[in-house]
Design a protein around this motif. Structure first.
Motif, PDB file in Angstrom:
ATOM      1  N   PRO A  49      27.945  41.645  29.006  1.00 55.98           N
ATOM      2  CA  PRO A  49      28.039  41.738  27.546  1.00 55.98           C
ATOM      3  C   PRO A  49      26.785  41.218  26.850  1.00 55.98           C
ATOM      4  O   PRO A  49      26.173  40.239  27.270  1.00 55.98           O
ATOM      5  CB  PRO A  49      29.244  40.867  27.207  1.00 55.98           C
ATOM      6  CG  PRO A  49      30.100  40.942  28.433  1.00 55.98           C
ATOM      7  CD  PRO A  49      29.133  40.984  29.586  1.00 55.98           C
ATOM      8  N   LYS A  50      26.408  41.929  25.786  1.00 56.04           N
ATOM      9  CA  LYS A  50      25.257  41.607  24.931  1.00 56.04           C
ATOM     10  C   LYS A  50      23.903  41.819  25.614  1.00 56.04           C
ATOM     11  O   LYS A  50      22.879  41.394  25.086  1.00 56.04           O
ATOM     12  CB  LYS A  50      25.368  40.183  24.364  1.00 56.04           C
ATOM     13  CG  LYS A  50      26.603  39.988  23.491  1.00 56.04           C
ATOM     14  CD  LYS A  50      26.528  38.697  22.696  1.00 56.04           C
ATOM     15  CE  LYS A  50      27.733  38.601  21.751  1.00 56.04           C
ATOM     16  NZ  LYS A  50      27.693  37.393  20.933  1.00 56.04           N
ATOM     17  N   GLU A  51      23.904  42.438  26.795  1.00 59.61           N
ATOM     18  CA  GLU A  51      22.640  42.797  27.428  1.00 59.61           C
ATOM     19  C   GLU A  51      22.266  44.216  27.000  1.00 59.61           C
ATOM     20  O   GLU A  51      23.110  45.106  26.909  1.00 59.61           O
ATOM     21  CB  GLU A  51      22.745  42.737  28.950  1.00 59.61           C
ATOM     22  CG  GLU A  51      22.864  41.327  29.483  1.00 59.61           C
ATOM     23  CD  GLU A  51      22.801  41.259  31.002  1.00 59.61           C
ATOM     24  OE1 GLU A  51      22.558  40.151  31.517  1.00 59.61           O
ATOM     25  OE2 GLU A  51      23.018  42.297  31.655  1.00 59.61           O
ATOM     26  N   GLU A  72      29.712  35.851  25.576  1.00 62.06           N
ATOM     27  CA  GLU A  72      28.739  35.494  24.533  1.00 62.06           C
ATOM     28  C   GLU A  72      27.312  35.422  25.058  1.00 62.06           C
ATOM     29  O   GLU A  72      26.397  35.069  24.306  1.00 62.06           O
ATOM     30  CB  GLU A  72      29.122  34.147  23.911  1.00 62.06           C
ATOM     31  CG  GLU A  72      30.472  34.163  23.197  1.00 62.06           C
ATOM     32  CD  GLU A  72      30.542  35.188  22.082  1.00 62.06           C
ATOM     33  OE1 GLU A  72      29.524  35.359  21.378  1.00 62.06           O
ATOM     34  OE2 GLU A  72      31.593  35.837  21.928  1.00 62.06           O
ATOM     35  N   ALA A  73      27.122  35.748  26.334  1.00 57.90           N
ATOM     36  CA  ALA A  73      25.798  35.666  26.969  1.00 57.90           C
ATOM     37  C   ALA A  73      25.185  34.276  26.782  1.00 57.90           C
ATOM     38  O   ALA A  73      23.980  34.125  26.572  1.00 57.90           O
ATOM     39  CB  ALA A  73      24.873  36.746  26.427  1.00 57.90           C
TER      40      ALA A  73
END
Length: 298
Positions: free
Chosen positions: A295-297, A226-227
């Protein structure tokens, strides 16, 4: 029972709120942060900006600060709690600290007429708020009896390791070897999966239904997915705690190569500026080495 919690961080706040819910408890909560005091006051507790401001005649104090230096200052420093404690009050020190520091603080407490329980805890912020922490305690029968109502409010299980202060802290240091290595290897596995082209969510879903799972993998890797770098427990905590593991291992002539390697990974993440982030982001050390995208980057 009139009690106080010193340190309203992720663990301390949960413990303080559990005490507020316990019958027969008058609870003060001490933290320099106005936001923490406001949250505690809204839950029905009595806030204090320093340990010197807790109510006079406090019968029990639970200490959940970062290290031995902070604990000593909060108890016996110029703005410490000691003058506000009732004679025969019990100090329950739940910081993670070296066994020799636990023994030193116990001696200082006893010299002032207080009882002392060496009582590190585990269970995280969720366990603290649910009143289901695990306590690794050592102390005299009198100290443990005095602390029992307080411990009952915050813990699901209290392990009594003996009467000698330092035994509880020794057990917590051994525990932190496992906790720190498990977080580091969880990050390593996730980073390897990402580098190898696997979907990180699939890595998580498969590991958590298979034999390679661990409590730390299952608890920490969602933060990476979920960063979410919000520190429930920060990288800096394991720089300290795995440092304590190394100190204990050297003191007893014990080789601890896995703990040493994990420690260096946390030190690396800290050196990159991530010390204040959630400890799952020790994965940043692997990111720096391999160039993976988390993730989410973007």
């Amino acid at each position: 029972m009139r009690v106080a919690v010193i340190g309203l961080g992720s663990m301390g706040m949960g413990a303080a709120l559990s005490l507020v819910k316990a019958p027969g408890m008058q609870v003060a909560g001490c933290d320099p942060r106005e936001s923490a005091r406001a949250e505690f006051a809204a839950a029905g507790g009595t806030p204090a900006a320093s340990a010197a401001e807790i109510p006079a005649g406090t019968e029990g104090v639970l200490v959940l600060v970062v290290n031995a230096q902070q604990a000593e200052a909060a108890l016996f420093g110029p703005q410490g709690a000691a003058p506000r404690l009732a004679q025969g009050a019990v100090i329950v020190n739940s910081c993670t600290l070296a066994p020799e520091d636990a023994r030193r603080l116990a001696a200082a407490a006893e010299a002032r007429g207080f009882l002392y329980v060496d009582a590190p805890v585990s269970g995280g912020a969720v366990g603290a708020r649910a009143g289901t922490m695990t306590v690794m305690a050592s102390g005299s029968p009198a100290a443990l009896a005095k602390a029992q109502p307080l411990l009952d409010a915050v813990a699901k299980k209290v392990w009594v390791l003996g009467e000698e202060p330092g035994l509880g802290s020794t057990m917590k240091v051994v525990h932190q070897l496992l906790a720190g290595v498990h977080i580091a290897v969880a990050a390593e596995a996730m980073a390897l999966g990402i580098k190898s082209g696997l979907d990180p969510r699939a890595v998580f879903d498969i590991v958590t239904t298979a034999a390679g799972n661990s409590w730390m993998f299952e608890n920490r890797m969602p933060h990476v997915l979920e960063a979410d770098e919000t520190p429930r427990s920060a990288v800096d905590i394991f720089v300290k705690d795995l440092g304590l593991v190394g100190d204990l291992a050297r003191a007893v002539a014990f080789p601890a190569p896995l703990a040493a390697q994990a420690h260096q990974l946390f030190v690396s993440a800290r050196a990159q500026g991530h010390g204040g982030k959630d400890d799952a982001f020790v994965i940043r050390a692997y990111q720096a080495l391999t160039g993976i995208r988390l993730p989410k980057e973007g």
